[in-house]
Design an enzyme around this catalytic site. Structure first.
Site, PDB file in Angstrom:
ATOM      1  CB  SER A  17     -20.656 -40.109  86.836  1.00 26.19           C
ATOM      2  OG  SER A  17     -19.880 -41.282  86.795  1.00 26.19           O
ATOM      3  CB  SER A  23     -17.348 -43.138  86.907  1.00 28.01           C
ATOM      4  OG  SER A  23     -17.898 -42.961  88.190  1.00 28.01           O
ATOM      5  CE  LYS A  76     -21.681 -44.474  87.467  1.00 30.58           C
ATOM      6  NZ  LYS A  76     -20.441 -44.180  88.184  1.00 30.58           N
ATOM      7  CE  LYS A  97     -19.531 -42.173  83.244  1.00 31.01           C
ATOM      8  NZ  LYS A  97     -18.888 -41.064  84.002  1.00 31.01           N
TER       9      LYS A  97
END
Length: 262
Positions: free
Chosen positions: A117, A59, A62, A224
């Site tokens: 997420s 993720s 992202k 993140k």
């Protein structure tokens, strides 16, 4: 909080902030398969381990998705959810579960994609920006190329596993350094808590940031976490102290990051 879970990342940030000369020491060791510590202000690498090794980013993908959305969307715009672009997505990858016809703000999608997420929120943002996931992926790869991320190739805006979806710690440092210059992106990734207002929930749904560094490390301001079985535990983080900003990337961190989820 179990300190051992964050110890690898603290090696990067604490050693840098307290003993910058130690970063030149030859005996620094991290268990991540790939890692880098990048001085944003000096545009220099302070530490690296297999930083150009192609890895699955989970993720952390992202970061690019939210950057492009921040550059192309109005935060306060409202939209009616059209789940057509979610067709074919695995059911266990749908996290926010925005319903067909539901009215949401772009901000809600941002926060769900970041704080939870939520893969479905990321895909809805992609369709908002480019009209389709395929066109958005083209935009992702074009921007990666512009930023000098030569060992990066995206196939989706979520980070779901795909053999042709990969990047490197070095490339992620470049992408993140650029993204942190965007004030909207920077605000998003430093958010600790958000109330998501759903049409089906009058009280709102509180969603929390699972990046514990934002609460436990002075100067931390993002960015993140990520996890898939293929990618392992991954983390991109940023911290600023005394007008100095560093970005740390650790990919496939192993079991010590068992509490770092998506």
């Amino acid at each position: 909080m179990k300190k051992r879970i964050l110890s690898f990342l603290f090696i990067f940030l604490i050693v840098f902030s307290l003993f910058p000369q130690a970063l030149c020491a030859p005996d620094i060791s991290v268990e991540s398969d790939s890692a880098i510590l990048f001085d944003v202000d000096q545009n220099s690498v302070l530490f690296e381990k297999e930083a150009n090794k192609k890895m699955h980013p989970a993720s952390i993908t992202k970061v690019m998705t939210l950057l492009l959305a921040a550059e192309n969307c109005n935060f306060d715009d409202k939209l009616t959810v059209d789940n057509t672009c979610l067709l074919g997505m695995p059911s266990d990858a749908i996290i926010a579960d925005f319903r067909q016809g539901e009215e949401v703000t772009v901000k809600d999608l941002f926060m769900a994609a970041y704080l939870r997420s939520a893969n479905d929120a990321a895909v809805l943002l992609a369709c908002r920006v480019s009209g389709s996931v395929d066109k958005f992926v083209e935009l992702m790869n074009a921007r990666a190329k512009e930023l000098g991320a030569a060992n990066t190739h995206f196939t989706n805006p979520t980070g779901l596993t795909d053999d042709n979806h990969y990047t490197t710690a070095s490339d992620l440092a470049k992408i993140t350094a650029y993204a942190m210059n965007n004030e909207l992106f920077k605000k998003i990734v430093s958010t600790k808590r958000y109330v998501l207002h759903r049409s089906s929930d009058e009280c709102g749904q509180v969603i929390l940031n699972n990046n514990k560094l934002l609460s436990s490390f002075e100067g931390a301001n993002g960015v993140k976490t990520g996890y898939t079985k293929k990618a392992g535990r991954c983390l991109v983080s940023s911290a600023t102290r005394d007008d100095m900003t560093v970005i740390a990337v650790t990919l496939d961190c192993g079991p010590m990051f068992e509490e770092c989820s998506r």
